[in-house]
Scaffold this active site. Structure first.
Site, short mmCIF file in Angstrom:
data_model
loop_
_atom_site.label_atom_id
_atom_site.label_comp_id
_atom_site.label_asym_id
_atom_site.label_seq_id
_atom_site.Cartn_x
_atom_site.Cartn_y
_atom_site.Cartn_z
CB CYS A 126 1.89 -4.70 3.13
SG CYS A 126 2.34 -4.14 4.75
NE ARG A 168 5.66 -2.63 12.48
CZ ARG A 168 6.07 -3.72 11.82
NH1 ARG A 168 7.30 -4.17 11.99
NH2 ARG A 168 5.25 -4.34 10.99
CG HIS A 190 -2.32 -1.76 5.30
ND1 HIS A 190 -1.00 -1.71 5.68
CD2 HIS A 190 -3.04 -1.45 6.39
CE1 HIS A 190 -0.92 -1.39 6.96
NE2 HIS A 190 -2.14 -1.22 7.42
#
Ligand SMILES: [Zn+2]
Lengths: 466, 250
Positions: free
Chosen positions: B97, B134, B196
């Site tokens: 990330c 996003r 993640h």
């Protein structure tokens, strides 16, 4: 006025239809409809409340704190209007006001009425602008549903921008134990009332993994804690620039855990209040303290605070107790790491043979990202469980997390049953008669599980015959 | 393999620990200990020197923007040289990330500011602005003949160049930039990814791949033995189902 009358009528009709056909959505849809017709419906209706409104915002404890404050207001001789738990955006508040209004479009009995609204952290500026509150209570700021908000820092920035624009007559009530909430004092224009936990003896001592904001809001340096209460809440100071937790106006001087609740000694501006809170856990003591501080800001007397807290009952899915088939079922909502750690601590403190049912969903209201379960200290329950059932849309993620934490029931791995009703039956069966089954659901799972349990409540152990 | 141990440097465990990064460290530890392999982890914070020779694996996780800025500065000033040295020596690196983004040449923020990265991977990341979509959601990546599953949540778009290959190809989700179908990056023993969730516990094959890559530097042809991964595989399969089901709806 005509526009508002139409808006209220349409909202009320929507609510009636939703109820009639059991469509659900009765907590938000009527508000949405009313707002479409009259965008100022919240502003106009809330202005009619003789006692004004108060807003409760923050990550953890909003619902319980607002509920406790309602109890106190009632003891102070007021009637209240409040939005329903979880419906904490504009439409939820509009729905509550529309519900209280008559078909004429006015609040039927606005005298001695106070609005108590729990408000989503990011929605605060909008709501504050519409209801012109007398008080705004900021409880805490934790990691919660990162996929929805982006980041904790984003919410902190929203608050910092909103506080200077609050009505000058509004009292800002701040939790000084949370560094990012305490920082709002610097930007507040009106009266400030602070609260905090003085008795740190039941706290965690050190920062747990879920701790978030341990950085100085002034200079960015790492904060030092002389005591941690939970998460990043505690007695903090910055060793570099001297930014320090201020002594609060309202505080809890003594917290004593009891089996079915806790005893609290609260210091309010006028003197002490000894309360016997029927909710367990330090985090509920915190909610009581927050409610007492808000009550003080609104000018309620100490007897009302004491009676209100003593008479508290658990809210929807928050330490709610039910009796099902001879078992005590206790529902403890899991929202985020810090909150769930508090729930686990409470369960761990209640004995070493716990029966658990954990429900993990990843719908939008739960947070789509389940990575947060890795920041929860499930290790707290290691060796303390008798039976563990895991369910929900992400049941296997939870099973894996529990495997890592060494949590198993009687030497076996957690039992995985993704279908909630079957999981509940299995968990009830595994719980001996007379014992407590702890049900730990995320938000949307809670709605489902609670409904199911309510239908079974009062019946015998019907699953035994199946 | 007496005395065998995996020595891990965990970069910025206090600053970069978002999105369940703890699960990745717990997983490395658990999978080593299950095979009788020792496990040592050392946290290195801002200002701490990274002694490249002393580790088999360097791990760095995700962070919020504020922390990412502090870390970027430290990476360039204090840790980029030893990191470069470590990569040359085939030390394994796992960057997730925000940590992944910082392994590149630079990260251009939503405001247009360019934060230099550690330049361990020949790639760069651009945030197209606060109004841009996003990339959030469950993600499945085809990797090494199997799949890797996780959750992604990033505004930045990453573009690979030179010798850097994507870790895998997106089956469901967005990946590096939402355009070329690539996810993550591999160069020598450096693995970068946006996944993640936590990444490693649910992806036991990938976790073992990283551990083997880390240990083979000192123990040629080293292979990990099989362990009981029944719950891991079930969690992996359930996550794949969830991600693909949702992406069809989308
Ligand atoms: Zn400072």
């Amino acid at each position: 006025m005509i526009q508002r009358t139409a808006a209220v009528a349409a909202g009320k009709a929507t609510a009636a239809v939703s109820r009639r056909f059991r469509l659900g959505g009765g907590t938000a849809l009527p508000g949405l409809v009313a707002e479409r017709i009259d965008p100022d419906v919240i502003r106009e209706l809330s202005a009619q409340l003789s006692e004004g409104s108060v807003i409760v915002t923050g990550t953890n404890g909003k619902t319980t704190t607002a509920r406790l404050l309602r109890g106190i207001a009632k003891e102070a001789g007021l009637r209240t209007i409040a939005n329903r738990a979880g419906s904490n955006m504009m439409r939820g508040i509009a729905a509550a006001l529309v519900d209280a209004a008559g078909w004429s479009g006015d609040i039927a009995s606005a005298q001695k009425r106070l609005g108590i609204f729990e408000v989503d952290e990011a929605t605060l500026p909008l709501v504050a602008d519409a209801v012109r509150p007398r008080g705004v209570l900021f409880t805490n700021l934790f990691r919660d549903q990162l996929d929805r908000y982006g980041e904790v820092e984003t919410v902190a920035a929203v608050w910092r921008a909103a506080v200077p624009g609050l009505p000058p007559e509004a009292t800002v009530v701040l939790n000084v134990d949370d560094p990012s909430v305490a920082a709002l004092a610097a930007v507040a224009q009106g009266r400030i009332l602070t609260y905090g936990m003085k008795d740190t003896s039941s706290g965690e001592g050190k920062l747990e993994h879920a701790a978030d904001a341990r950085w100085c809001t002034v200079c960015g340096n790492e904060l030092e804690y002389s005591a941690v209460i939970y998460g990043h809440l505690g007695h903090w100071r910055c060793p570099k620039c001297g930014n320090t937790r201020a002594e609060p106006d309202v505080f809890c001087g003594q917290f004593q855990a009891e089996v079915n609740g806790s005893r609290l000694t609260l210091k309010l501006p006028g003197g002490l209040v000894e309360a016997s809170l029927p909710l367990t856990g330090l985090y509920n003591a915190y909610n009581a303290l927050a409610a007492a501080a808000a009550a003080a800001a609104l000018g309620f007397g100490r007897p009302a605070v004491q009676r209100g807290l003593n008479a508290a009952t658990a809210g929807f899915g928050r330490q709610e107790r039910m009796r099902v088939g001879g078992r005590d079922v206790q529902i403890m909502l899991a929202k985020n790491p810090a909150g769930l750690n508090q729930v686990l601590r409470t369960i761990a403190a209640n004995g070493s043979n716990s029966d658990l049912a954990v429900f993990l969903n990843d719908n939008i209201a739960d947070g789509r990202d389940v990575s947060w379960i890795w920041d929860v200290d499930f290790e707290l329950l290691e060796g303390k469980t008798r039976s563990v059932t895991v369910s929900g849309l992400r049941a296997w993620d939870m099973a894996l997390r529990l495997k890592y934490a060494g949590i198993d029931g009687q030497g076996a791995s957690p039992h995985v049953e993704p279908e909630p009703a079957r999981a509940l039956k299995r968990a009830l069966r595994a719980t001996p008669e007379g014992s407590t089954l702890y049900v730990i659901p995320t938000y949307t799972a809670m709605l489902e599980v609670r409904d199911q349990l309510a239908r079974w409540a009062g019946r015998g152990a019907f699953w035994e015959a199946e | 393999m007496k005395g065998l141990a995996l020595r891990v440097a965990h970069l910025f465990p206090k600053l970069m620990n978002i999105y369940g990064d703890r699960g990745n460290i717990l997983c490395l530890q658990r999978r080593c200990e299950a095979r009788g392999i020792g496990f040592e982890v050392e946290g290195l914070e801002l200002g701490d020197q990274l002694k490249a020779k002393e580790y088999d694996l360097i791990f760095v996780g995700g962070a919020q923007d504020r922390e990412q800025r502090l870390v970027a500065e430290d990476l360039v000033k204090v840790k980029s040289r030893p990191l470069e040295e470590a990569v040359k020596r085939n030390v394994a690196v796992l960057a997730v990330c925000g940590g992944f983004q910082l392994m590149g040449r630079f990260y251009r923020t939503a405001e247009g500011e360019e934060l230099p990265g550690a330049s361990v991977l020949d790639m760069h990341t651009i945030h197209p602005g606060a109004q841009a979509q996003r990339f959030i959601g469950n993600i499945v990546v085809e990797w090494n003949g199997t799949t890797v599953v996780g959750f992604e949540n990033h505004g930045g778009r990453t573009f690979l160049s030179g010798n850097v290959q994507p870790l895998g190809h997106v089956v469901a989700g967005f990946g590096n930039n939402g355009e070329d179908g690539g996810e993550g990056a591999v160069y020598r023993n450096v693995f970068g990814t946006y996944l993640h969730g936590s990444l490693l516990p649910k992806n036991p094959k990938f976790a073992d791949h990283v551990i083997e890559a880390a240990l083979r530097r000192r123990h040629k042809d080293f292979r990990l033995s099989e362990i009981d991964d029944a719950v891991e595989h079930a969690a992996h399969a359930a996550a794949v189902r969830q991600a693909t089901r949702r992406s069809i709806i989308r």
